[in-house]
Write an enzyme that holds these catalytic residues in place. Structure first.
Site, PDB file in Angstrom:
ATOM      1  N   THR A 137      36.071  38.366  36.299  1.00 32.68           N
ATOM      2  CA  THR A 137      34.888  37.603  36.672  1.00 32.68           C
ATOM      3  C   THR A 137      34.505  37.959  38.096  1.00 32.68           C
ATOM      4  O   THR A 137      35.173  38.750  38.768  1.00 32.68           O
ATOM      5  CB  THR A 137      35.125  36.092  36.521  1.00 32.68           C
ATOM      6  OG1 THR A 137      33.861  35.416  36.592  1.00 32.68           O
ATOM      7  CG2 THR A 137      36.057  35.556  37.597  1.00 32.68           C
TER       8      THR A 137
ATOM      9  N   GLY B  37      44.965  33.005  33.827  1.00 33.23           N
ATOM     10  CA  GLY B  37      44.563  33.418  32.499  1.00 33.23           C
ATOM     11  C   GLY B  37      43.142  33.946  32.519  1.00 33.23           C
ATOM     12  O   GLY B  37      42.473  33.974  33.557  1.00 33.23           O
TER      13      GLY B  37
ATOM     14  N   GLY C 141      41.109  27.729  38.562  1.00 36.32           N
ATOM     15  CA  GLY C 141      40.257  26.634  38.139  1.00 36.32           C
ATOM     16  C   GLY C 141      38.922  27.083  37.605  1.00 36.32           C
ATOM     17  O   GLY C 141      38.857  27.820  36.626  1.00 36.32           O
TER      18      GLY C 141
ATOM     19  N   ALA D 231      32.605  29.331  34.615  1.00 36.55           N
ATOM     20  CA  ALA D 231      33.784  29.997  34.067  1.00 36.55           C
ATOM     21  C   ALA D 231      35.035  29.213  34.433  1.00 36.55           C
ATOM     22  O   ALA D 231      35.081  28.549  35.479  1.00 36.55           O
ATOM     23  CB  ALA D 231      33.883  31.425  34.601  1.00 36.55           C
TER      24      ALA D 231
ATOM     25  N   CYS E 148      34.228  37.982  31.772  1.00 35.18           N
ATOM     26  CA  CYS E 148      35.131  37.184  30.945  1.00 35.18           C
ATOM     27  C   CYS E 148      35.454  37.874  29.621  1.00 35.18           C
ATOM     28  O   CYS E 148      35.917  37.238  28.675  1.00 35.18           O
ATOM     29  CB  CYS E 148      34.562  35.787  30.692  1.00 35.18           C
ATOM     30  SG  CYS E 148      34.228  34.870  32.211  1.00 35.18           S
TER      31      CYS E 148
END
Length: 233
Positions: free
Chosen positions: A76, A72, A154, A141, A172
């Site tokens: 980044t 999801g 993660g 993040a 993000c």
């Protein structure tokens, strides 16, 4: 019980694609019950990764290559000086993905507090932030995926990394906030290796009943070094 895997830091950083292969191998083993929940900790060489919701205009402005992944979140950066953690955990039923993300945030906030850094959650935004309300900067993040009840991907905690790479993307997908690092906040260099023990301790506290033991498996709770070629059962 929890297993900890330190797959590679600093000069031994793990290329992103190899780290993804390692995640998938461990994920299969956790799904099948061959190993308990496992936290993989590592650094990656510099790389941009894009989650499923990344928009074209959020990608690198200079045409730098991006690896599209099935987590999801949006785009980044990972790279030297940033500690990346991949919890491969079986979630309890009923599965609550949002609660799991909030747990990761609180866990990282507790780690930062041990360094006298005040991390906070920001309503409507994932990850961990520092700074005054309305002027927060992201220091960690979070982007995850859950498959067959077991998590992948993660968090990425900015320890002592450069922030230059963030100038080429909309990190993000957030245009009105910046990013920072532990080193920048504290005014001294923080290396990823310094965070291994605090992160492991925080996970043990936050997930005391995590994982399942199976016949023939004797998790020690100690850090284990392994590569994508040899995932111990």
């Amino acid at each position: 019980m929890l297993d900890f895997v330190v797959a590679g830091l600093s000069a031994n950083s793990v290329p992103y694609v190899e780290g993804l292969e390692l995640q998938r191998a461990v994920h299969r083993s956790v799904v099948s019950g061959e190993r308990p929940d496992t936290l993989i900790l590592l650094e990656h060489p510099a790389v941009y990764t894009a989650g499923k919701r990344t928009l074209p205009e959020e990608r690198p402005s200079d045409g730098t290559a991006v690896i599209d992944v099935d987590r999801g979140g949006k785009i980044t950066w990972h790279g030297p000086g940033q500690l990346v953690g991949y919890p491969i955990f079986r979630l309890q039923d009923p599965i609550d993905v949002v609660q799991y993300v909030r747990t990761l945030e609180r866990l990282l906030i507790s780690v930062l507090a041990s360094w006298d850094i005040e991390g906070v959650q920001v309503a409507g935004r994932s990850g961990v932030w520092v700074g005054q309300a309305g002027l927060e900067e992201k220091i960690a993040a979070i982007g995850i995926r859950v498959a067959e009840g077991v998590t992948m991907h993660g968090f990425a905690l900015n320890c002592g990394n450069s922030l230059d790479a963030y100038s080429n993307i909309v990190a993000c997908g957030i245009r009105d906030a910046g990013v920072t690092t532990m080193s920048r906040v504290l005014g001294r260099q923080i290396d990823t290796i310094e965070l291994i023990e605090p992160i492991e301790s925080a996970f043990l506290a936050a997930f005391p009943y995590s994982g399942r033991t199976t016949p023939g498996h004797n998790p020690s709770g100690q850090s284990t070094t392994l590569t994508t070629e040899g995932v111990p059962a």
